[in-house]
Design an enzyme around this catalytic site. Sequence first.
Site, short mmCIF file in Angstrom:
data_model
loop_
_atom_site.label_atom_id
_atom_site.label_comp_id
_atom_site.label_asym_id
_atom_site.label_seq_id
_atom_site.Cartn_x
_atom_site.Cartn_y
_atom_site.Cartn_z
CG HIS A 13 -45.56 -33.92 -11.96
ND1 HIS A 13 -44.87 -35.12 -11.98
CD2 HIS A 13 -46.58 -34.10 -11.09
CE1 HIS A 13 -45.46 -35.97 -11.16
NE2 HIS A 13 -46.50 -35.37 -10.58
CG HIS A 15 -51.30 -34.40 -8.94
ND1 HIS A 15 -51.52 -35.72 -9.24
CD2 HIS A 15 -49.96 -34.29 -8.72
CE1 HIS A 15 -50.37 -36.39 -9.19
NE2 HIS A 15 -49.41 -35.54 -8.88
CE LYS A 95 -45.81 -40.05 -12.71
NZ LYS A 95 -46.59 -39.24 -11.80
CG HIS A 132 -44.12 -41.88 -8.31
ND1 HIS A 132 -44.80 -40.84 -7.72
CD2 HIS A 132 -43.39 -42.45 -7.31
CE1 HIS A 132 -44.52 -40.79 -6.43
NE2 HIS A 132 -43.67 -41.78 -6.15
CG HIS A 167 -42.08 -36.37 -8.32
ND1 HIS A 167 -41.51 -37.59 -8.12
CD2 HIS A 167 -43.39 -36.59 -8.56
CE1 HIS A 167 -42.44 -38.52 -8.24
NE2 HIS A 167 -43.59 -37.95 -8.51
CG ASP A 239 -45.92 -34.00 -7.44
OD1 ASP A 239 -47.02 -34.32 -7.90
OD2 ASP A 239 -45.27 -34.71 -6.64
#
Length: 332
Positions: A13, A15, A95, A132, A167, A239
């Site tokens: 995970h 970004h 996602k 999420h 997460h 994350d």
Amino acid sequence: MTEFTLKSPLDMHIHFREGDMLKLVAPLSAASFAGGVIMPNLVPPVDSIERLVSYQNDISDAISSHEFEPFMTLFLKEYSLELLKSAKDKIIGIKLYPEGATTNSEGGVASIEAAKETLQIMSDLEIPLLVHGENPDAFVMDREKDFLKQYHELATEFPKLKIVMEHITTAEAVALLDEYENLYATVTLQHLLITLDDVAGGLLNPHLFCKPIAKRPEDRDALLNAALTAHPKLMFGSDSAPHPLHKKECCGCAAGVFTAPIALQILVELFEKHDALDKLQDFISDNAIRNYEIDVPDTTVNFVKKEFVIPDKYGDVVPMYAGQTIAWSIDG
Ligand code: DOR
Ligand code: ZN
């Protein structure tokens, strides 16, 4: 022990952003990780095959010569069977962001009911769903807990769909892993280490502010215990979410903790401290390879017990634990 090796560490995970930020952060991950699951919450989101392919090309350019597999994701909206058939080989999953739950989720899912046709197609095509799992209408500390009923519903209604609770931050979410065969989870570095006290119990620390927010000591302990015992359905997902310094040290701090370049060294330190280094390979790579049934580049990362001072900044981004000294370094 003074040396330690990991094979093909994976960040399930991550970004990467776009533009200059992508050019800054992608090589930092690719220097030590063999692959990562790339989040689609760009502006606008990654929600078409054209955008997905062009983003993947940008990532390949940014990581240049590093051996790193970007596992791409689409942003969940209503997709047709045709589109998902042609997307299937290009993505690891799709996602789900509840509308407004976090950074750039304005176009997220307003009602899971409306997404169910797409979820059925994903289940039929064996495309995993990444979630999420926060209900943005609930009290901030209870947003994940409040979402657990949706996980129950999704896991029951789509028993063949692989669902990854991203997460996770609560003891209840850890327990849910053992209730449904088709539920999996990722956990971040910060949620193994900190509680809300570290974020806001003393002086406010914007560099530890993320969504979901860190919870209670008993939640952190349950997450840590699951990681240290290498729960087979739990995978590492940093994350790592870079924001420029002026978006963190300001009024209206953006959510996200930047950990990508320091996560592995801190994990080695943490697992060693708990006498669990023999479990780290499963947590950092083998569980993900098995759960997602993926092939990953064959790499090794060597660690040496030599002090490493975490940089104050990478470019314009402040990492977690900036300036602090940890016991392990990456060799070379
Ligand atoms: O803290 C977070 N930051 N949580 C998320 O879910 C998104 C991320 C980001 O993109 O900055
Ligand atoms: Zn994220």
